[in-house]
Design a protein around this motif. Structure first.
Motif, PDB file in Angstrom:
ATOM      1  N   SER A 114       2.383  -0.534  12.334  1.00  0.00           N
ATOM      2  CA  SER A 114       3.553  -1.358  12.637  1.00  0.00           C
ATOM      3  C   SER A 114       4.414  -1.517  11.383  1.00  0.00           C
ATOM      4  O   SER A 114       3.929  -1.391  10.250  1.00  0.00           O
ATOM      5  CB  SER A 114       3.104  -2.737  13.128  1.00  0.00           C
ATOM      6  N   TRP A 115       5.717  -1.808  11.592  1.00  0.00           N
ATOM      7  CA  TRP A 115       6.598  -2.022  10.445  1.00  0.00           C
ATOM      8  C   TRP A 115       6.137  -3.220   9.623  1.00  0.00           C
ATOM      9  O   TRP A 115       6.228  -3.214   8.391  1.00  0.00           O
ATOM     10  CB  TRP A 115       8.045  -2.213  10.911  1.00  0.00           C
ATOM     11  N   TYR A 116       5.636  -4.233  10.295  1.00  0.00           N
ATOM     12  CA  TYR A 116       5.141  -5.422   9.593  1.00  0.00           C
ATOM     13  C   TYR A 116       4.012  -5.041   8.642  1.00  0.00           C
ATOM     14  O   TYR A 116       3.984  -5.461   7.477  1.00  0.00           O
ATOM     15  CB  TYR A 116       4.653  -6.451  10.622  1.00  0.00           C
ATOM     16  N   ASP A 117       3.085  -4.205   9.130  1.00  0.00           N
ATOM     17  CA  ASP A 117       1.957  -3.807   8.285  1.00  0.00           C
ATOM     18  C   ASP A 117       2.366  -2.836   7.185  1.00  0.00           C
ATOM     19  O   ASP A 117       1.746  -2.800   6.121  1.00  0.00           O
ATOM     20  CB  ASP A 117       0.839  -3.207   9.141  1.00  0.00           C
ATOM     21  N   LYS A 118       3.398  -2.045   7.431  1.00  0.00           N
ATOM     22  CA  LYS A 118       3.886  -1.160   6.367  1.00  0.00           C
ATOM     23  C   LYS A 118       4.373  -1.982   5.173  1.00  0.00           C
ATOM     24  O   LYS A 118       4.144  -1.614   4.015  1.00  0.00           O
ATOM     25  CB  LYS A 118       4.994  -0.262   6.901  1.00  0.00           C
ATOM     26  N   PHE A 119       5.054  -3.121   5.456  1.00  0.00           N
ATOM     27  CA  PHE A 119       5.474  -4.001   4.361  1.00  0.00           C
ATOM     28  C   PHE A 119       4.259  -4.684   3.728  1.00  0.00           C
ATOM     29  O   PHE A 119       4.211  -4.878   2.514  1.00  0.00           O
ATOM     30  CB  PHE A 119       6.469  -5.042   4.878  1.00  0.00           C
ATOM     31  N   ARG A 120       3.280  -5.032   4.557  1.00  0.00           N
ATOM     32  CA  ARG A 120       2.056  -5.649   4.029  1.00  0.00           C
ATOM     33  C   ARG A 120       1.341  -4.690   3.070  1.00  0.00           C
ATOM     34  O   ARG A 120       0.821  -5.114   2.027  1.00  0.00           O
ATOM     35  CB  ARG A 120       1.096  -6.012   5.173  1.00  0.00           C
ATOM     36  N   ILE A 121       1.322  -3.422   3.424  1.00  0.00           N
ATOM     37  CA  ILE A 121       0.664  -2.431   2.567  1.00  0.00           C
ATOM     38  C   ILE A 121       1.362  -2.337   1.215  1.00  0.00           C
ATOM     39  O   ILE A 121       0.714  -2.243   0.168  1.00  0.00           O
ATOM     40  CB  ILE A 121       0.626  -1.056   3.277  1.00  0.00           C
ATOM     41  N   LEU A 122       2.703  -2.412   1.218  1.00  0.00           N
ATOM     42  CA  LEU A 122       3.446  -2.369  -0.050  1.00  0.00           C
ATOM     43  C   LEU A 122       3.097  -3.555  -0.943  1.00  0.00           C
ATOM     44  O   LEU A 122       3.102  -3.444  -2.174  1.00  0.00           O
ATOM     45  CB  LEU A 122       4.956  -2.366   0.230  1.00  0.00           C
ATOM     46  N   LEU A 123       2.787  -4.689  -0.324  1.00  0.00           N
ATOM     47  CA  LEU A 123       2.472  -5.908  -1.077  1.00  0.00           C
ATOM     48  C   LEU A 123       0.973  -6.079  -1.314  1.00  0.00           C
ATOM     49  O   LEU A 123       0.561  -7.096  -1.880  1.00  0.00           O
ATOM     50  CB  LEU A 123       3.015  -7.128  -0.322  1.00  0.00           C
TER      51      LEU A 123
END
Length: 421
Positions: A114-123
């Motif tokens: 998900s896009w939400y998790d893609k941002f989570r992975i970056l952080l």
């Protein structure tokens, strides 16, 4: 009565490798196994141009000792690395086979997360270390990377390695390298980058992480080990094996293939069997300590080898396809064996290995051969786009396929260490 330095119980890969190095060191030894053929679960079969495994299909050069073993065996057994196509992995989502991302750009574009998790992975590098050594794999991954990463990256990986459940597996014991990335570096990403760029010793350089087999199949590794040790040092087809403590030494008794009594005295005994066999083998170990070892749970797995003389389905251009539990399908995954290693199928043909069952779908391991065949043909038709009839279809059943390393593993390891001392 036979006298020897060491008795090794179990002629699988662990017992054979142990015996190979003991023999090389000049020790007198005898290898016992209840089966009439060495190799344990490793059994390569050949039929009508197909070479397939009825057990483990591949290995990983995960440590220097694997490379050292093949070097020590020399020309008698050649390590064969998987095709470069093995770097390409696939995961099923919504009934379609999609590539698993292998770099940050692919991770940003993949529909698996998900896009939400893609941002989570970056952080991910900003998150705190975990403090619970018995935290489940599912909890660890959701906390650091997100739920979709758990469902479509880690869950299928765990199914491929353990046929297990991320909610039950504990990384400290099941995936210690992953656990230590967070504990030592505070982050999976930072830890992985640091390890990638750290200076490696000559020994560490040998641990290439490459997928391998042996030329002609994994049984050639077994045969070479057995021949190197010496056929005269093996007693196979021995049942009712018992180890009795005796004045600082051991008496090992058993029943030979013709019901003859076998008695061996040894200074040391090494067991390489699965946990369920230990109470009968080692009756002198206190029951309370033995229970801490034998409460180990094993995944049940059905392994199906399928061959086609002339493949007409989807291009098999990778390691294989793993099936996340969330997809609610009836198989765990498909390995493209003829892509990984040359000579496993006739020219223009294909050899696949399909797996069913596991911790969360044990009921599938009780199906009849005909029911298994119907499920596998349906899954291959839908996922690999072919309904052609296979020219090879072999079913293997493994009741104790893969041990599961849960929260009770720490006590088990401590007990084993105590008993060994």
């Amino acid at each position: 009565m036979i006298e020897t330095d060491i008795v090794v119980i179990g002629a699988g890969l662990t017992g054979l490798t142990t015996s190979f190095y003991l023999n090389k060191a000049g020790k007198d030894l005898i290898v016992l196994d209840k089966k009439e053929k060495a190799g344990g679960v490793i059994q390569t079969e050949s039929e009508n141009g197909f070479i397939y495994e009825n057990g483990p299909n591949t290995g990983v050069v995960a440590n220097a000792e694997v490379a050292d073993l093949f070097e020590d065996l020399g020309e008698n057994c050649k390590l064969v690395e998987a095709s470069s196509k093995s770097n390409k992995r696939y995961v099923c989502k919504s009934g379609k086979i999609k590539p698993l991302p292998m770099n940050p750009i692919q991770a940003a574009l993949t529909p698996l997360f998900s896009w939400y998790d893609k941002f989570r992975i970056l952080l991910e590098p900003l998150r705190r270390r975990g403090t619970d050594p018995h935290e489940s794999l599912a909890s660890l991954v959701k906390r650091r990377m997100g739920k979709s990463f758990l469902n479509y990256a880690i869950d299928p990986f765990v199914l491929g390695i353990y046929a297990g459940d991320p909610e039950l597996l504990v990384p400290k014991y099941a995936l210690p390298k992953l656990y230590n990335l967070e504990q030592d570096h505070g982050s999976f990403i930072i830890g992985a980058v640091k390890k990638m760029w750290s200076k490696k010793t000559e020994s560490e350089k040998k641990a290439t992480r490459k997928i391998f087999s042996a030329e002609g199949g994994l049984s050639s590794l077994i045969d070479t080990l057995q021949n190197s040790i010496g056929e005269e040092k093996f007693k196979l087809g021995v049942s009712d094996i018992n180890v009795i403590q005796q004045d600082g030494a051991y008496l090992v008794i058993g029943k030979g293939p013709n019901d003859e009594l076998i008695e061996i005295t040894a200074k040391q005994v090494i067991t390489t069997t699965g946990a369920p066999a230990l109470p009968e083998l080692l009756p002198f170990i206190p029951k309370d300590k033995m229970e801490k070892i034998t409460n180990l749970r094993y995944a049940k797995v059905v392994e199906i080898s399928i061959g086609y003389n002339n493949w007409k389905g989807k291009d098999l251009d990778g390691f294989g396809a793993l099936i996340p539990f969330k997809e609610s399908r009836d198989i765990l995954g498909i390995l493209y064996m003829s892509t990984l290693f040359e000579g496993r199928a006739p020219k223009d043909g294909a050899l696949l290995s399909v797996f069913m069952g596991g911790i969360r779908r044990e009921e599938l391991t009780n199906l009849s051969d005909e029911e298994v065949k119907a499920i596998v043909k349906k899954e291959i038709a839908e996922l690999l786009h072919t309904d052609q009839q296979p020219d090879l279809f072999k079913i293997g059943r493994h009741k104790q396929a893969i041990p599961q390393y849960g929260a009770d593993s720490g006590i088990r390891f401590e007990t084993i260490n105590e008993l060994e001392k």
